[in-house]
Design a protein around this motif. Structure first.
Motif, PDB file in Angstrom:
ATOM      1  N   ALA A  78     -39.147 -25.594  70.095  1.00  6.06           N
ATOM      2  CA  ALA A  78     -38.646 -24.354  69.493  1.00  6.06           C
ATOM      3  C   ALA A  78     -37.533 -23.752  70.341  1.00  6.06           C
ATOM      4  O   ALA A  78     -36.534 -23.243  69.816  1.00  6.06           O
ATOM      5  CB  ALA A  78     -39.792 -23.355  69.325  1.00  6.06           C
ATOM      6  N   ALA A  79     -37.699 -23.783  71.661  1.00  9.58           N
ATOM      7  CA  ALA A  79     -36.672 -23.236  72.546  1.00  9.58           C
ATOM      8  C   ALA A  79     -35.360 -23.994  72.397  1.00  9.58           C
ATOM      9  O   ALA A  79     -34.273 -23.396  72.420  1.00  9.58           O
ATOM     10  CB  ALA A  79     -37.150 -23.283  74.003  1.00  9.58           C
ATOM     11  N   ASP A  80     -35.440 -25.307  72.217  1.00 11.86           N
ATOM     12  CA  ASP A  80     -34.230 -26.102  72.021  1.00 11.86           C
ATOM     13  C   ASP A  80     -33.549 -25.726  70.706  1.00 11.86           C
ATOM     14  O   ASP A  80     -32.311 -25.602  70.650  1.00 11.86           O
ATOM     15  CB  ASP A  80     -34.586 -27.583  72.031  1.00 11.86           C
ATOM     16  N   ALA A  81     -34.330 -25.523  69.650  1.00 11.82           N
ATOM     17  CA  ALA A  81     -33.758 -25.098  68.368  1.00 11.82           C
ATOM     18  C   ALA A  81     -33.073 -23.748  68.502  1.00 11.82           C
ATOM     19  O   ALA A  81     -31.988 -23.525  67.942  1.00 11.82           O
ATOM     20  CB  ALA A  81     -34.852 -25.040  67.302  1.00 11.82           C
ATOM     21  N   ALA A  82     -33.677 -22.837  69.255  1.00 12.20           N
ATOM     22  CA  ALA A  82     -33.076 -21.519  69.458  1.00 12.20           C
ATOM     23  C   ALA A  82     -31.769 -21.629  70.235  1.00 12.20           C
ATOM     24  O   ALA A  82     -30.779 -20.962  69.907  1.00 12.20           O
ATOM     25  CB  ALA A  82     -34.056 -20.614  70.195  1.00 12.20           C
ATOM     26  N   ARG A  83     -31.733 -22.476  71.245  1.00 16.91           N
ATOM     27  CA  ARG A  83     -30.505 -22.658  72.033  1.00 16.91           C
ATOM     28  C   ARG A  83     -29.371 -23.203  71.182  1.00 16.91           C
ATOM     29  O   ARG A  83     -28.205 -22.869  71.396  1.00 16.91           O
ATOM     30  CB  ARG A  83     -30.770 -23.602  73.220  1.00 16.91           C
ATOM     31  N   LEU A  85     -39.312 -19.193  70.817  1.00 15.17           N
ATOM     32  CA  LEU A  85     -38.296 -18.458  70.062  1.00 15.17           C
ATOM     33  C   LEU A  85     -38.120 -17.005  70.507  1.00 15.17           C
ATOM     34  O   LEU A  85     -37.125 -16.376  70.134  1.00 15.17           O
ATOM     35  CB  LEU A  85     -38.663 -18.446  68.563  1.00 15.17           C
ATOM     36  N   ALA A  86     -39.052 -16.451  71.255  1.00 14.84           N
ATOM     37  CA  ALA A  86     -39.006 -15.025  71.615  1.00 14.84           C
ATOM     38  C   ALA A  86     -37.649 -14.648  72.209  1.00 14.84           C
ATOM     39  O   ALA A  86     -37.143 -15.315  73.107  1.00 14.84           O
ATOM     40  CB  ALA A  86     -40.116 -14.696  72.604  1.00 14.84           C
ATOM     41  N   THR A 142     -33.307 -17.124  66.054  1.00  8.83           N
ATOM     42  CA  THR A 142     -33.935 -18.056  65.119  1.00  8.83           C
ATOM     43  C   THR A 142     -35.173 -17.420  64.508  1.00  8.83           C
ATOM     44  O   THR A 142     -36.025 -16.896  65.220  1.00  8.83           O
ATOM     45  CB  THR A 142     -34.319 -19.361  65.833  1.00  8.83           C
ATOM     46  N   ALA A 143     -35.271 -17.486  63.182  1.00 10.51           N
ATOM     47  CA  ALA A 143     -36.419 -16.915  62.479  1.00 10.51           C
ATOM     48  C   ALA A 143     -37.535 -17.950  62.356  1.00 10.51           C
ATOM     49  O   ALA A 143     -37.281 -19.134  62.148  1.00 10.51           O
ATOM     50  CB  ALA A 143     -36.006 -16.430  61.087  1.00 10.51           C
ATOM     51  N   LEU A 187     -39.055 -10.906  67.966  1.00  9.76           N
ATOM     52  CA  LEU A 187     -39.071 -12.126  67.160  1.00  9.76           C
ATOM     53  C   LEU A 187     -38.612 -11.831  65.739  1.00  9.76           C
ATOM     54  O   LEU A 187     -39.020 -10.836  65.129  1.00  9.76           O
ATOM     55  CB  LEU A 187     -40.492 -12.702  67.123  1.00  9.76           C
ATOM     56  N   TRP A 188     -37.784 -12.736  65.201  1.00 11.14           N
ATOM     57  CA  TRP A 188     -37.453 -12.723  63.774  1.00 11.14           C
ATOM     58  C   TRP A 188     -38.457 -13.600  63.039  1.00 11.14           C
ATOM     59  O   TRP A 188     -38.787 -14.694  63.505  1.00 11.14           O
ATOM     60  CB  TRP A 188     -36.050 -13.267  63.529  1.00 11.14           C
ATOM     61  N   VAL A 189     -38.924 -13.138  61.879  1.00 13.12           N
ATOM     62  CA  VAL A 189     -39.800 -13.951  61.037  1.00 13.12           C
ATOM     63  C   VAL A 189     -39.248 -13.961  59.617  1.00 13.12           C
ATOM     64  O   VAL A 189     -38.619 -12.996  59.170  1.00 13.12           O
ATOM     65  CB  VAL A 189     -41.253 -13.431  61.030  1.00 13.12           C
ATOM     66  N   ALA A 190     -39.479 -15.059  58.915  1.00 10.58           N
ATOM     67  CA  ALA A 190     -39.106 -15.173  57.509  1.00 10.58           C
ATOM     68  C   ALA A 190     -40.368 -15.015  56.675  1.00 10.58           C
ATOM     69  O   ALA A 190     -41.346 -15.744  56.871  1.00 10.58           O
ATOM     70  CB  ALA A 190     -38.451 -16.526  57.239  1.00 10.58           C
TER      71      ALA A 190
END
Length: 314
Positions: free
Chosen positions: A58-63, A85-86, A90-91, A294-297
């Motif tokens: 998740a951290a890689d996706a956020a980066r 993700l914090a 990224t949601a 945090l963003w959430v969908a």
């Protein structure tokens, strides 16, 4: 329907925990992927192989600035994704599986994969608070004492095989043998000393899929809801458990409830701890809120008292 304006590019990552209980079939996941493909989405499917993998993925996706990440697993997988993700843009969305799926229940996403994906993609993006226990974030709750003893009493193998039944058996066992611990809670600037049976620091409302321990919790108010149960023996434990199942526990003089930004915990011996349903090896002495971290969908049509703020306009 065009993608909502918060999605600046049609790219998503799906993190799948292949060991999660009640994992969707390959056909169901393929249907969800096909729905996204047909709408021009670029999807990266990733699997976890060990505890902690979802954090780094998740951290890689956020980066990389990926706008949307789906966690396909239980609340433990979701917790790892939250910790990756914090503080990012990224949601987070969920494809529910696992044992209980409290967050999916909270936001109306306890659906089949294709429907959960559609509701998230066509939905609203909301910014919510997280809790932080020591160095670890949580989305749902931090549990100390009896609650955590129940979680620690269920191995991953037994949980994967028996699901909620394993927790019920562990709860019955611990209710008969667990004893309270004297400690002092620092609730912002107010201190209370008590014989603690169980402490729940909640960011959300639902508990164990059965009841609500913090029924007035709000996920974007900049505070956490503390619910502390005090008592000395098995009869207190059983009585308070019954009141909780009946949603009458907040009327008891043995239950302390307060909203806080910071909670300090002083005890002669470390307490057992669980975060979002996963047993933790370290016992933090402080729990605090991380506002709007945090963003959430969530579904666009969601109407829930869990949120105090309206979503951004579509």
């Amino acid at each position: 329907m065009p993608a909502p304006p918060w999605i600046h590019r049609k790219e998503a990552v799906v993190i799948v925990n292949p060991t999660a209980r009640k994992l969707p079939s390959q056909k169901q996941l393929r249907e969800a992927g096909d729905w996204l493909d047909q709408r021009g989405w670029a999807i990266e499917w990733l699997e976890t192989a060990a505890p902690g993998d979802a954090i780094s993925l998740a951290a890689d996706a956020a980066r990389r600035g990926v706008p949307l990440l789906f966690a396909c697993g239980g609340d433990g997988t979701l917790n790892e994704a939250v910790n990756g993700l914090a503080g990012s843009e990224t949601a987070l969305a969920v494809i529910p599986t696992g044992t209980v799926n409290l967050w999916a229940r909270e936001v109306g996403l306890l659906k089949k994969p294709a429907e959960a994906v559609r509701l998230a993609v066509d939905g609203a993006r909301r910014r919510i608070d997280l809790g932080r226990a020591g160095e670890r974030y949580f989305l749902l709750m931090a549990g100390f004492g009896l609650d955590a003893a129940v979680t620690h009493g269920v191995s991953h193998r037994i949980k994967s095989r028996f699901g909620a039944v394993a927790y019920a058996l562990s709860a019955a066992r611990e209710a008969l043998r667990y004893r309270s611990s004297p400690l002092t809670l620092s609730l912002d600037r107010r201190e209370r000393t008590l014989e603690l049976l169980m402490l729940i620091v909640g960011n959300t409302r639902k508990y164990a899929g059965l009841t609500e321990i913090n029924p007035a919790a709000i996920v974007d108010d900049g505070r956490l809801d503390v619910c502390a149960y005090s008592g000395r023996g098995r009869w207190d434990t059983l009585w308070l458990a019954l009141l909780t199942l009946m949603r009458q526990h907040r009327r008891s003089k043995k239950v302390l409830h307060q909203r806080v930004q910071r909670l300090g915990i002083r005890s002669d011996s470390p307490l057992l701890v669980q975060l979002d349903g996963d047993a933790q090896s370290e016992s933090p002495t402080e729990v605090s809120v991380a506002p709007r971290a945090l963003w959430v969908a969530v579904p666009a049509a969601l109407k829930s008292a869990l949120f105090s703020r309206e979503p951004p306009p579509r």
